[in-house]
Design a protein around this motif. Structure first.
Motif, PDB file in Angstrom:
ATOM      1  N   PRO A  68      48.441  32.517  32.571  1.00 44.32           N
ATOM      2  CA  PRO A  68      47.884  31.716  33.668  1.00 44.32           C
ATOM      3  C   PRO A  68      48.508  30.307  33.735  1.00 44.32           C
ATOM      4  CG  PRO A  68      46.136  32.852  32.492  1.00 44.32           C
ATOM      5  CD  PRO A  68      47.394  33.031  31.685  1.00 44.32           C
TER       6      PRO A  68
ATOM      7  N   ARG B 221      42.938  28.403  39.530  1.00 44.04           N
ATOM      8  CA  ARG B 221      41.884  29.412  39.419  1.00 44.04           C
ATOM      9  C   ARG B 221      41.689  29.776  37.947  1.00 44.04           C
ATOM     10  NH1 ARG B 221      41.310  34.776  39.349  1.00 44.04           N
ATOM     11  NH2 ARG B 221      39.210  35.394  39.976  1.00 44.04           N
ATOM     12  N   ARG B 222      40.418  29.759  37.508  1.00 40.78           N
ATOM     13  CA  ARG B 222      40.067  30.157  36.135  1.00 40.78           C
ATOM     14  C   ARG B 222      40.920  29.412  35.096  1.00 40.78           C
ATOM     15  NH1 ARG B 222      35.820  31.541  38.677  1.00 40.78           N
ATOM     16  NH2 ARG B 222      35.430  33.733  39.123  1.00 40.78           N
ATOM     17  N   ALA B 223      41.409  30.145  34.112  1.00 48.77           N
ATOM     18  CA  ALA B 223      42.123  29.499  32.997  1.00 48.77           C
ATOM     19  C   ALA B 223      43.520  29.022  33.387  1.00 48.77           C
ATOM     20  CB  ALA B 223      42.223  30.472  31.822  1.00 48.77           C
ATOM     21  N   GLN B 224      43.868  29.170  34.659  1.00 48.87           N
ATOM     22  CA  GLN B 224      45.154  28.681  35.140  1.00 48.87           C
ATOM     23  C   GLN B 224      45.216  27.148  35.118  1.00 48.87           C
ATOM     24  OE1 GLN B 224      45.695  29.057  39.462  1.00 48.87           O
ATOM     25  NE2 GLN B 224      47.470  30.334  39.027  1.00 48.87           N
TER      26      GLN B 224
ATOM     27  N   LEU C 200      49.201  42.582  34.170  1.00 51.60           N
ATOM     28  CA  LEU C 200      48.266  42.548  33.047  1.00 51.60           C
ATOM     29  C   LEU C 200      48.903  43.003  31.741  1.00 51.60           C
ATOM     30  CD1 LEU C 200      45.184  44.063  34.847  1.00 51.60           C
ATOM     31  CD2 LEU C 200      45.400  41.704  34.061  1.00 51.60           C
TER      32      LEU C 200
ATOM     33  N   VAL D  72      38.089  27.351  28.665  1.00 54.80           N
ATOM     34  CA  VAL D  72      37.101  28.338  29.105  1.00 54.80           C
ATOM     35  C   VAL D  72      35.866  28.198  28.215  1.00 54.80           C
ATOM     36  CG1 VAL D  72      36.676  30.747  29.670  1.00 54.80           C
ATOM     37  CG2 VAL D  72      39.006  29.845  29.783  1.00 54.80           C
TER      38      VAL D  72
ATOM     39  N   GLU E   1      40.253  43.484  34.315  1.00 53.53           N
ATOM     40  CA  GLU E   1      40.846  42.235  33.841  1.00 53.53           C
ATOM     41  C   GLU E   1      41.125  41.311  35.022  1.00 53.53           C
ATOM     42  OE1 GLU E   1      42.233  45.253  33.423  1.00 53.53           O
ATOM     43  OE2 GLU E   1      42.632  45.637  31.297  1.00 53.53           O
ATOM     44  N   ASP E   2      41.090  40.030  34.752  1.00 57.33           N
ATOM     45  CA  ASP E   2      41.431  39.002  35.743  1.00 57.33           C
ATOM     46  C   ASP E   2      42.704  38.328  35.249  1.00 57.33           C
ATOM     47  OD1 ASP E   2      41.713  36.608  37.173  1.00 57.33           O
ATOM     48  OD2 ASP E   2      39.542  36.304  37.338  1.00 57.33           O
ATOM     49  N   ILE E   3      43.779  38.412  36.024  1.00 55.82           N
ATOM     50  CA  ILE E   3      45.082  37.897  35.614  1.00 55.82           C
ATOM     51  C   ILE E   3      45.036  36.384  35.317  1.00 55.82           C
ATOM     52  CG2 ILE E   3      45.940  37.442  37.959  1.00 55.82           C
ATOM     53  CD1 ILE E   3      48.103  39.100  35.282  1.00 55.82           C
ATOM     54  N   HIS E   4      44.045  35.687  35.860  1.00 55.66           N
ATOM     55  CA  HIS E   4      43.939  34.235  35.653  1.00 55.66           C
ATOM     56  C   HIS E   4      43.020  33.865  34.500  1.00 55.66           C
ATOM     57  CE1 HIS E   4      45.045  34.108  40.118  1.00 55.66           C
ATOM     58  NE2 HIS E   4      46.036  33.524  39.481  1.00 55.66           N
ATOM     59  N   LEU E   5      42.484  34.844  33.807  1.00 54.94           N
ATOM     60  CA  LEU E   5      41.430  34.513  32.849  1.00 54.94           C
ATOM     61  C   LEU E   5      41.716  35.086  31.466  1.00 54.94           C
ATOM     62  CD1 LEU E   5      38.708  33.222  32.304  1.00 54.94           C
ATOM     63  CD2 LEU E   5      37.621  35.331  33.069  1.00 54.94           C
ATOM     64  N   VAL E   6      42.196  34.225  30.577  1.00 53.35           N
ATOM     65  CA  VAL E   6      42.406  34.626  29.179  1.00 53.35           C
ATOM     66  C   VAL E   6      41.696  33.624  28.272  1.00 53.35           C
ATOM     67  CG1 VAL E   6      44.637  35.742  29.589  1.00 53.35           C
ATOM     68  CG2 VAL E   6      44.566  33.308  28.974  1.00 53.35           C
ATOM     69  N   ASP E   7      41.430  34.062  27.041  1.00 60.40           N
ATOM     70  CA  ASP E   7      40.937  33.122  26.043  1.00 60.40           C
ATOM     71  C   ASP E   7      42.142  32.578  25.268  1.00 60.40           C
ATOM     72  OD1 ASP E   7      41.664  35.083  24.214  1.00 60.40           O
ATOM     73  OD2 ASP E   7      39.655  35.416  23.422  1.00 60.40           O
TER      74      ASP E   7
ATOM     75  N   PHE F 142      42.158  39.105  27.818  1.00 61.42           N
ATOM     76  CA  PHE F 142      41.535  39.018  29.139  1.00 61.42           C
ATOM     77  C   PHE F 142      40.027  39.117  28.932  1.00 61.42           C
ATOM     78  CE2 PHE F 142      45.845  40.378  30.189  1.00 61.42           C
ATOM     79  CZ  PHE F 142      46.168  39.426  31.148  1.00 61.42           C
TER      80      PHE F 142
ATOM     81  N   LEU G 162      33.685  36.105  32.436  1.00 62.22           N
ATOM     82  CA  LEU G 162      32.894  34.882  32.621  1.00 62.22           C
ATOM     83  C   LEU G 162      31.466  35.254  32.989  1.00 62.22           C
ATOM     84  CD1 LEU G 162      35.137  32.394  34.662  1.00 62.22           C
ATOM     85  CD2 LEU G 162      34.805  32.521  32.194  1.00 62.22           C
TER      86      LEU G 162
END
Lengths: 244, 209
Positions: free
Chosen positions: A32, A180-183, A240, B50, B62-68, B73, B76
């Motif tokens: 991201p 967006r999110r963790a980006q 992914l 996060v 999975e959300d491509i924008h959301l990793v720890d 993935f 939230l």
């Protein structure tokens, strides 16, 4: 907002004029926010003696996306400033590592929070700060520390950058950015720390005003160049299955 | 029988207190998100900003924008929040993180540990470990008691370059749960079938039973 458009037509146009010797901040943490398309364009553009700032030089995984390690392999890098300059698994080797071990590129290995705060400080007009991270370690050897309220802290300097290469979710024509999110990760602080901010944008560029001012993560006054990412295969859209 | 890794995660998580904000390092510590915390309310914080993330996403969700911070993935759940990297580490440095659980190469009875640089390497793998180790209220370590060639990772003093000095509160290995006291590793719990003599034989520092 401004009458001159910030939107450029291609990644190559977006990185045009980046000078040899520039300090460049690369956004992103894992996939991201990583500016893969702008990094690919910088590989074609060919600027040399770069100082590359980012969380990592790029991991050992395949398939690889364009990263600092590829710029090193391409002979474009004098120095990297990263929180990872070796592979997390001791059995893996980063593409960057042999160049570093042969002394062909210099590196500064920095605690991640110190890296973030050095960027934040640069963007905030603060020249230096003290942090407890790294005290008592090899990183602190020969460096200035100070005891404040009974605890020892290490002096760290701001890290101003010439250029930031970022990837975000939405932008409007005024240059306002939404991640967006963790980006989001390093994006807003790298934008603050840099003189020239270049952004690859996932959604079509919106008209000014389409992002509610309350929803803006990075204000357009910091951003000079925007380029919309075309669909694959004309641009890099990680899947992914890939991690960095 | 020594503990399996999921059992280590489960045992270490029993040391968490209700309401804690927990940060997990790469590798073994990520197993802790699979532990059933029962009545305890635990919030996970990741270095990449996060806060309050949930379990790893089911395949196809999975959300491509959301990793720890381990590039997993994640999800939230309601109540989660996102901040940037500077704010994420500001939360760390200002002492908001109750515990960081880190993997490590070595743990020492003097409460130092070493997890960023292997012998002979020019580069290092610091990530957020130095900020977390210096600033989290508690530092818990998870590792195998010995290296593959049988050398103890439980030492009086670290042999590798340290990540932080005097910060470790708990160490869990497949053999037991320990508190480094300065001079020794105090045994807090022992895996089933493991004896104190087994632990002494595997530890290159005084062991306090």
């Amino acid at each position: 907002m401004g009458k001159r458009s910030k939107v450029v037509a291609s990644f190559d146009e977006a990185v045009a004029g980046i000078a040899d010797g520039s300090t460049i901040a690369f956004g992103g943490f894992a996939l991201p926010g990583s500016p893969f398309n702008l990094t690919a364009a910088l590989l074609r553009q060919g600027a040399k003696r770069l100082v590359c700032v980012g969380n990592t030089t790029g991991g050992p995984r395949k398939p690889r996306n364009p990263d600092i390690g590829m710029l090193v392999e391409n002979g474009q890098v004098a120095k990297v400033i990263c929180s990872f300059t070796a592979a997390p698994r001791a059995s893996d080797v980063l593409p960057f590592t042999p160049y570093y071990e042969r002394g062909e590129v210099d590196a500064e290995t920095v605690p991640q929070g110190t890296l973030a705060e050095r960027l934040r400080a640069a963007g905030a007009g603060v020249p230096a700060f003290y942090t407890p991270a790294g005290v008592g370690t090899q990183l602190a050897e020969g460096r200035e520390t100070r005891v404040i309220n009974g605890r020892e802290y290490l002096l760290e300097y701001a890290l101003p950058c010439d250029v930031a290469l970022l990837r975000c979710y939405q932008a409007d024509e005024a240059g306002n950015l939404r991640f967006r999110r963790a980006q989001r990760n390093f994006g807003p602080i790298m934008a603050m720390a840099s003189k020239l901010v270049i952004v690859e944008v996932e959604e079509p560029i919106l008209p000014a005003g389409a992002i509610d001012p309350d929803e803006v993560h990075t204000p357009g006054i910091l951003v000079q160049r925007l380029v919309h990412i075309p669909p694959a295969p004309d641009a890099i859209w990680p899947t992914l299955k890939e991690t960095r | 029988m020594p503990w399996s890794r999921p059992q280590m995660a489960e045992r270490l998580a029993r040391e968490f207190q209700d309401g804690w904000i927990v940060n997990l390092g790469v590798g073994m510590p990520t197993l802790i998100t699979d532990v059933d915390m029962g009545e305890k309310e635990i919030t996970f914080h990741a270095e990449n900003g996060v806060i309050g993330f949930g379990p790893v996403a089911a395949e196809g969700h999975e959300d491509i924008h959301l990793v720890d911070a381990s590039r997993r993935f994640v999800t939230l759940p309601p109540g989660a929040a996102i901040v940037d990297h500077a704010d994420s580490f500001a939360l760390i440095r200002s002492g908001r993180i109750d515990v960081t659980v880190l993997g490590t190469y070595e743990a020492a009875a003097n409460r130092d540990f070493a997890n960023w640089k292997v012998k002979g390497a020019k580069g290092g793998v610091i990530g957020g470990a130095m900020d977390l180790a210096a600033c989290a209220k508690n530092v818990f370590l998870m590792m195998e008691h010995r290296t593959r060639d049988g050398t103890s990772r439980m030492l009086a003093e670290c042999s590798l370059p340290v990540t932080a000095r005097g910060r470790v509160n708990r160490v869990i290995t497949e053999l037991g749960l320990f508190e480094p006291t300065g001079a020794a590793f105090k045994v807090l719990d022992v895996a089933p079938g493991v004896t104190i003599d087994d632990i002494r034989a595997a530890t290159a520092a005084p062991v306090e039973a």
